[in-house]
Design a protein around this motif. Structure first.
Motif, PDB file in Angstrom:
ATOM      1  N   SER A  11       0.823  -1.215   0.000  1.00 56.43           N
ATOM      2  CA  SER A  11       0.000   0.000   0.000  1.00 56.43           C
ATOM      3  C   SER A  11       0.859   1.269   0.000  1.00 56.43           C
ATOM      4  O   SER A  11       0.387   2.340  -0.364  1.00 56.43           O
ATOM      5  N   TYR A  12       2.108   1.142   0.390  1.00 54.84           N
ATOM      6  CA  TYR A  12       3.029   2.278   0.402  1.00 54.84           C
ATOM      7  C   TYR A  12       3.671   2.541  -0.960  1.00 54.84           C
ATOM      8  O   TYR A  12       4.276   3.589  -1.165  1.00 54.84           O
ATOM      9  N   PHE A  13       3.602   1.583  -1.871  1.00 55.98           N
ATOM     10  CA  PHE A  13       4.366   1.670  -3.109  1.00 55.98           C
ATOM     11  C   PHE A  13       4.097   2.919  -3.941  1.00 55.98           C
ATOM     12  O   PHE A  13       5.047   3.547  -4.411  1.00 55.98           O
ATOM     13  N   PRO A  14       2.855   3.333  -4.161  1.00 58.12           N
ATOM     14  CA  PRO A  14       2.658   4.561  -4.960  1.00 58.12           C
ATOM     15  C   PRO A  14       3.339   5.789  -4.353  1.00 58.12           C
ATOM     16  O   PRO A  14       3.965   6.572  -5.081  1.00 58.12           O
ATOM     17  N   SER A  15       3.262   5.934  -3.041  1.00 59.61           N
ATOM     18  CA  SER A  15       3.895   7.105  -2.427  1.00 59.61           C
ATOM     19  C   SER A  15       5.413   6.989  -2.426  1.00 59.61           C
ATOM     20  O   SER A  15       6.127   7.989  -2.544  1.00 59.61           O
TER      21      SER A  15
END
Length: 67
Positions: A11-15
Motif C-alpha cells: 500500500s506504500y508503493f505509490p507514495s
C-alpha cells in the motif's frame, strides 16, 4: 478480488515511487542485491544511503523478504 484496496506493505508503493522517483522494482532489486542481511540492516541501508523514511524503508524490505 479486483477493486479491493491494496493492503500491507504494498500500500506504500505509490507514495514511495512518487517521493523517491524510482519504480518499486528498482528498490526491491536494491534490497535483494544486499541480501543476505537482517531486516533492520536493510531498512538502515535504505534510510542511510538513500534518504528513505523508516516506514517506507520497512515496507520495501518487508515486502521483499516475504516474497
Amino acid at each position: 478480488m479486483a477493486g479491493e484496496p491494496v493492503k500491507g506493505p504494498a500500500s506504500y508503493f505509490p507514495s514511495i515511487e512518487k517521493k523517491y522517483g524510482k519504480p518499486i522494482a528498482e528498490w526491491i532489486a536494491l534490497v535483494r542485491s544486499r541480501m543476505p542481511a537482517k531486516h533492520m540492516e536493510l531498512v538502515a541501508m535504505l534510510k542511510n544511503e538513500h534518504g528513505m523514511g523508516h516506514g517506507h524503508a520497512n515496507a520495501v524490505v518487508a515486502y521483499t523478504l516475504a516474497d
